[in-house]
Design a protein around this motif. Sequence first.
Motif, PDB file in Angstrom:
ATOM      1  N   ILE A   1      48.300  35.293 -26.399  1.00 36.68           N
ATOM      2  CA  ILE A   1      47.422  36.371 -25.937  1.00 36.68           C
ATOM      3  C   ILE A   1      47.170  37.313 -27.107  1.00 36.68           C
ATOM      4  O   ILE A   1      48.107  37.786 -27.747  1.00 36.68           O
ATOM      5  CB  ILE A   1      48.092  37.193 -24.810  1.00 36.68           C
ATOM      6  CG1 ILE A   1      48.396  36.320 -23.601  1.00 36.68           C
ATOM      7  CG2 ILE A   1      47.272  38.419 -24.460  1.00 36.68           C
ATOM      8  CD1 ILE A   1      47.397  36.341 -22.512  1.00 36.68           C
ATOM      9  N   GLU A   2      45.897  37.528 -27.371  1.00 36.12           N
ATOM     10  CA  GLU A   2      45.537  38.509 -28.399  1.00 36.12           C
ATOM     11  C   GLU A   2      44.995  39.730 -27.649  1.00 36.12           C
ATOM     12  O   GLU A   2      44.011  39.619 -26.916  1.00 36.12           O
ATOM     13  CB  GLU A   2      44.437  37.863 -29.244  1.00 36.12           C
ATOM     14  CG  GLU A   2      44.056  38.572 -30.496  1.00 36.12           C
ATOM     15  CD  GLU A   2      42.805  37.904 -31.056  1.00 36.12           C
ATOM     16  OE1 GLU A   2      41.864  38.628 -31.384  1.00 36.12           O
ATOM     17  OE2 GLU A   2      42.775  36.645 -31.136  1.00 36.12           O
ATOM     18  N   ILE A   3      45.673  40.878 -27.798  1.00 28.60           N
ATOM     19  CA  ILE A   3      45.233  42.073 -27.056  1.00 28.60           C
ATOM     20  C   ILE A   3      44.453  42.984 -28.003  1.00 28.60           C
ATOM     21  O   ILE A   3      44.963  43.380 -29.051  1.00 28.60           O
ATOM     22  CB  ILE A   3      46.441  42.860 -26.492  1.00 28.60           C
ATOM     23  CG1 ILE A   3      47.282  41.972 -25.586  1.00 28.60           C
ATOM     24  CG2 ILE A   3      45.976  44.101 -25.741  1.00 28.60           C
ATOM     25  CD1 ILE A   3      48.577  42.625 -25.110  1.00 28.60           C
ATOM     26  N   LYS A   4      43.227  43.307 -27.598  1.00 31.11           N
ATOM     27  CA  LYS A   4      42.436  44.237 -28.404  1.00 31.11           C
ATOM     28  C   LYS A   4      42.248  45.507 -27.587  1.00 31.11           C
ATOM     29  O   LYS A   4      41.697  45.449 -26.481  1.00 31.11           O
ATOM     30  CB  LYS A   4      41.083  43.599 -28.714  1.00 31.11           C
ATOM     31  CG  LYS A   4      40.289  44.378 -29.711  1.00 31.11           C
ATOM     32  CD  LYS A   4      39.143  43.535 -30.246  1.00 31.11           C
ATOM     33  CE  LYS A   4      38.443  44.262 -31.366  1.00 31.11           C
ATOM     34  NZ  LYS A   4      37.161  43.674 -31.685  1.00 31.11           N
ATOM     35  N   GLU A   5      42.717  46.629 -28.095  1.00 27.16           N
ATOM     36  CA  GLU A   5      42.588  47.880 -27.341  1.00 27.16           C
ATOM     37  C   GLU A   5      41.334  48.622 -27.783  1.00 27.16           C
ATOM     38  O   GLU A   5      41.061  48.729 -28.969  1.00 27.16           O
ATOM     39  CB  GLU A   5      43.826  48.740 -27.543  1.00 27.16           C
ATOM     40  CG  GLU A   5      45.072  48.053 -26.991  1.00 27.16           C
ATOM     41  CD  GLU A   5      46.237  49.007 -26.811  1.00 27.16           C
ATOM     42  OE1 GLU A   5      46.052  50.082 -26.231  1.00 27.16           O
ATOM     43  OE2 GLU A   5      47.331  48.657 -27.275  1.00 27.16           O
ATOM     44  N   GLU A   6      40.576  49.115 -26.800  1.00 25.29           N
ATOM     45  CA  GLU A   6      39.352  49.862 -27.108  1.00 25.29           C
ATOM     46  C   GLU A   6      39.319  51.150 -26.291  1.00 25.29           C
ATOM     47  O   GLU A   6      39.942  51.236 -25.231  1.00 25.29           O
ATOM     48  CB  GLU A   6      38.105  49.024 -26.762  1.00 25.29           C
ATOM     49  CG  GLU A   6      37.910  47.786 -27.623  1.00 25.29           C
ATOM     50  CD  GLU A   6      37.424  48.094 -29.049  1.00 25.29           C
ATOM     51  OE1 GLU A   6      37.291  49.274 -29.420  1.00 25.29           O
ATOM     52  OE2 GLU A   6      37.201  47.125 -29.794  1.00 25.29           O
ATOM     53  N   LEU A   7      38.555  52.123 -26.798  1.00 17.72           N
ATOM     54  CA  LEU A   7      38.439  53.396 -26.079  1.00 17.72           C
ATOM     55  C   LEU A   7      37.358  53.297 -25.008  1.00 17.72           C
ATOM     56  O   LEU A   7      36.283  52.733 -25.231  1.00 17.72           O
ATOM     57  CB  LEU A   7      38.090  54.518 -27.059  1.00 17.72           C
ATOM     58  CG  LEU A   7      39.139  54.823 -28.133  1.00 17.72           C
ATOM     59  CD1 LEU A   7      38.706  56.014 -28.973  1.00 17.72           C
ATOM     60  CD2 LEU A   7      40.513  55.073 -27.524  1.00 17.72           C
ATOM     61  N   PHE A   8      37.655  53.888 -23.863  1.00 15.08           N
ATOM     62  CA  PHE A   8      36.727  53.822 -22.735  1.00 15.08           C
ATOM     63  C   PHE A   8      37.000  55.010 -21.820  1.00 15.08           C
ATOM     64  O   PHE A   8      38.156  55.395 -21.623  1.00 15.08           O
ATOM     65  CB  PHE A   8      36.949  52.498 -21.976  1.00 15.08           C
ATOM     66  CG  PHE A   8      35.973  52.250 -20.872  1.00 15.08           C
ATOM     67  CD1 PHE A   8      34.624  52.037 -21.148  1.00 15.08           C
ATOM     68  CD2 PHE A   8      36.382  52.219 -19.540  1.00 15.08           C
ATOM     69  CE1 PHE A   8      33.709  51.803 -20.125  1.00 15.08           C
ATOM     70  CE2 PHE A   8      35.477  51.978 -18.520  1.00 15.08           C
ATOM     71  CZ  PHE A   8      34.143  51.773 -18.813  1.00 15.08           C
ATOM     72  N   GLY A   9      35.946  55.587 -21.269  1.00 22.20           N
ATOM     73  CA  GLY A   9      36.121  56.700 -20.327  1.00 22.20           C
ATOM     74  C   GLY A   9      36.133  58.036 -21.052  1.00 22.20           C
ATOM     75  O   GLY A   9      35.462  58.222 -22.078  1.00 22.20           O
ATOM     76  N   GLY A  10      36.926  58.987 -20.521  1.00 25.69           N
ATOM     77  CA  GLY A  10      36.971  60.331 -21.096  1.00 25.69           C
ATOM     78  C   GLY A  10      37.417  60.322 -22.542  1.00 25.69           C
ATOM     79  O   GLY A  10      36.867  61.043 -23.387  1.00 25.69           O
ATOM     80  N   ILE A  11      38.384  59.485 -22.845  1.00 31.00           N
ATOM     81  CA  ILE A  11      38.905  59.442 -24.216  1.00 31.00           C
ATOM     82  C   ILE A  11      37.832  58.943 -25.201  1.00 31.00           C
ATOM     83  O   ILE A  11      37.750  59.411 -26.344  1.00 31.00           O
ATOM     84  CB  ILE A  11      40.208  58.598 -24.278  1.00 31.00           C
ATOM     85  CG1 ILE A  11      40.854  58.759 -25.638  1.00 31.00           C
ATOM     86  CG2 ILE A  11      40.001  57.149 -23.932  1.00 31.00           C
ATOM     87  CD1 ILE A  11      42.308  58.398 -25.661  1.00 31.00           C
ATOM     88  N   ALA A  12      36.978  58.051 -24.749  1.00 35.25           N
ATOM     89  CA  ALA A  12      35.882  57.569 -25.599  1.00 35.25           C
ATOM     90  C   ALA A  12      34.827  58.666 -25.759  1.00 35.25           C
ATOM     91  O   ALA A  12      34.241  58.845 -26.837  1.00 35.25           O
ATOM     92  CB  ALA A  12      35.251  56.319 -24.990  1.00 35.25           C
ATOM     93  N   TYR A  13      34.620  59.421 -24.693  1.00 34.96           N
ATOM     94  CA  TYR A  13      33.688  60.557 -24.790  1.00 34.96           C
ATOM     95  C   TYR A  13      34.191  61.554 -25.834  1.00 34.96           C
ATOM     96  O   TYR A  13      33.422  62.053 -26.658  1.00 34.96           O
ATOM     97  CB  TYR A  13      33.535  61.240 -23.417  1.00 34.96           C
ATOM     98  CG  TYR A  13      32.872  62.581 -23.529  1.00 34.96           C
ATOM     99  CD1 TYR A  13      31.498  62.684 -23.748  1.00 34.96           C
ATOM    100  CD2 TYR A  13      33.629  63.751 -23.492  1.00 34.96           C
ATOM    101  CE1 TYR A  13      30.885  63.916 -23.915  1.00 34.96           C
ATOM    102  CE2 TYR A  13      33.033  64.986 -23.658  1.00 34.96           C
ATOM    103  CZ  TYR A  13      31.663  65.063 -23.869  1.00 34.96           C
ATOM    104  OH  TYR A  13      31.073  66.283 -24.050  1.00 34.96           O
ATOM    105  N   GLU A  14      35.511  61.828 -25.807  1.00 31.98           N
ATOM    106  CA  GLU A  14      36.088  62.793 -26.759  1.00 31.98           C
ATOM    107  C   GLU A  14      35.853  62.305 -28.193  1.00 31.98           C
ATOM    108  O   GLU A  14      35.536  63.079 -29.074  1.00 31.98           O
ATOM    109  CB  GLU A  14      37.613  62.934 -26.572  1.00 31.98           C
ATOM    110  CG  GLU A  14      38.084  63.294 -25.167  1.00 31.98           C
ATOM    111  CD  GLU A  14      38.047  64.783 -24.875  1.00 31.98           C
ATOM    112  OE1 GLU A  14      37.762  65.545 -25.792  1.00 31.98           O
ATOM    113  OE2 GLU A  14      38.293  65.148 -23.697  1.00 31.98           O
ATOM    114  N   ARG A  15      36.017  61.023 -28.425  1.00 32.78           N
ATOM    115  CA  ARG A  15      35.936  60.487 -29.789  1.00 32.78           C
ATOM    116  C   ARG A  15      34.487  60.208 -30.220  1.00 32.78           C
ATOM    117  O   ARG A  15      34.082  60.511 -31.317  1.00 32.78           O
ATOM    118  CB  ARG A  15      36.764  59.203 -29.864  1.00 32.78           C
ATOM    119  CG  ARG A  15      36.693  58.461 -31.191  1.00 32.78           C
ATOM    120  CD  ARG A  15      37.568  59.052 -32.290  1.00 32.78           C
ATOM    121  NE  ARG A  15      38.974  58.890 -31.954  1.00 32.78           N
ATOM    122  CZ  ARG A  15      39.692  57.805 -32.247  1.00 32.78           C
ATOM    123  NH1 ARG A  15      39.145  56.818 -32.910  1.00 32.78           N
ATOM    124  NH2 ARG A  15      40.961  57.744 -31.894  1.00 32.78           N
TER     125      ARG A  15
END
Length: 357
Positions: free
Chosen positions: A37-51
């Motif tokens: 399993i290769e896990i790729k983490e991405e920003l989504f939601g409020g945290i993505a809005y902040e960034r």
Amino acid sequence: MKNYKIVLLSGDGIGPEISEVSKKILLKLSEKLDFNIEIKEELFGGIAYERYGEPAPQKTLDSCKSSDAILLACVGDFKYDSLPREMRPETGLLKLRSELELFANIRPVKIRKSLINSSTLKKEVIKNVDLIVVRELTGGIYFGEPRGVINIENEKRSFNTMTYGTSEIKRITDVAIKIAKKRRNVICSVDKANVLEVSQLWRDTVSEILEKDSEITLNHMYVDNAAMQLIKNPSQFDVILTSNLFGDILSDLSAMLSGSIGMLPSASINNKGPGVYEPVHGSAPDIAGQDLANPIAMALSTAMLFKIGLNEIRASEIIENAIDKVLLKGYRTSDLAGSTSKIISCSEMGEKIINEI
Ligand code: NAD
């Protein structure tokens, strides 16, 4: 050896806490079973809005599109409620669903024996509950146009449009039929055809499709009655087929049959690309950051990811069994706690589940 690319969207609120548990589950299973399993983490939601100034950035959407499956925790916080609608975390969710054409949302509700006393309903009412809500997810009033707010004669007026075409109704009905055929062959289609034209078309289309299918027993129910029946006699239901708005409400209602919204997983799928696997609950800002969240809905969503998204049935069963073992030993997060439970934190619950895998 098979190699699966999973995108993990931890989102907001309790999201990072429950994601941590599922991340460890994914890694443990890839050690134990015959896949990577290769896990790729991405920003989504409020945290993505902040960034990035938007809840569903293109980079995140692109990673999701090129993955085998997406594991999403939850998004949102009341602090974003005053943002323009297109910037809000929940709008990011709608965008993800619509970009990936995830038109079918599947929400199973099964009462685990060990949790029969956790429900606010009587044991006799819930003991045989085993149902699935199949909710249309990319149409209906959440996406219908026109929508907006206008000024008429010095008064604000807002409006949304509830609309379905026969092709949208047909494809979600086909999903419900496939699921019902692996179960008890009973579909209850829920609408409000006594008042809404859009529901009349829904009812007529579902009836027409199922007229030709002698295996399935179809009944129709108005949504207000369905809400009442889900509390009065929930075990009468097998597969509930319904539209976006009604499914949103009825699936949260069904969640409480199982004792806590922290127990319910879901899958959002289409007929082609990757699906999104996520708990039914929101970001629970009231308990975020306190290690109090129940990580089981997210862990069960991970099990659904294996079963539906990757066809790795054994991995899915291992997660389900591990959760059952921990619950049978009496361990509970505080949302499920009864007088005799051993109350543990989110991270402790995670450790216990992982130790059983
Ligand atoms: P919620 O589901 O976040 O919380 C409702 C109640 O259930 C709260 O008391 C919360 O503490 C509890 N709860 C939820 N999940 C839990 C868990 N895993 N363990 C223990 N308790 C849990 O709903 P809400 O309070 O109406 O919404 C909070 C935010 O979440 C809002 O911004 C909302 O828009 C958003 N939301 C997001 C999603 C999603 O990401 N799919 C779904 C619903 C709501």
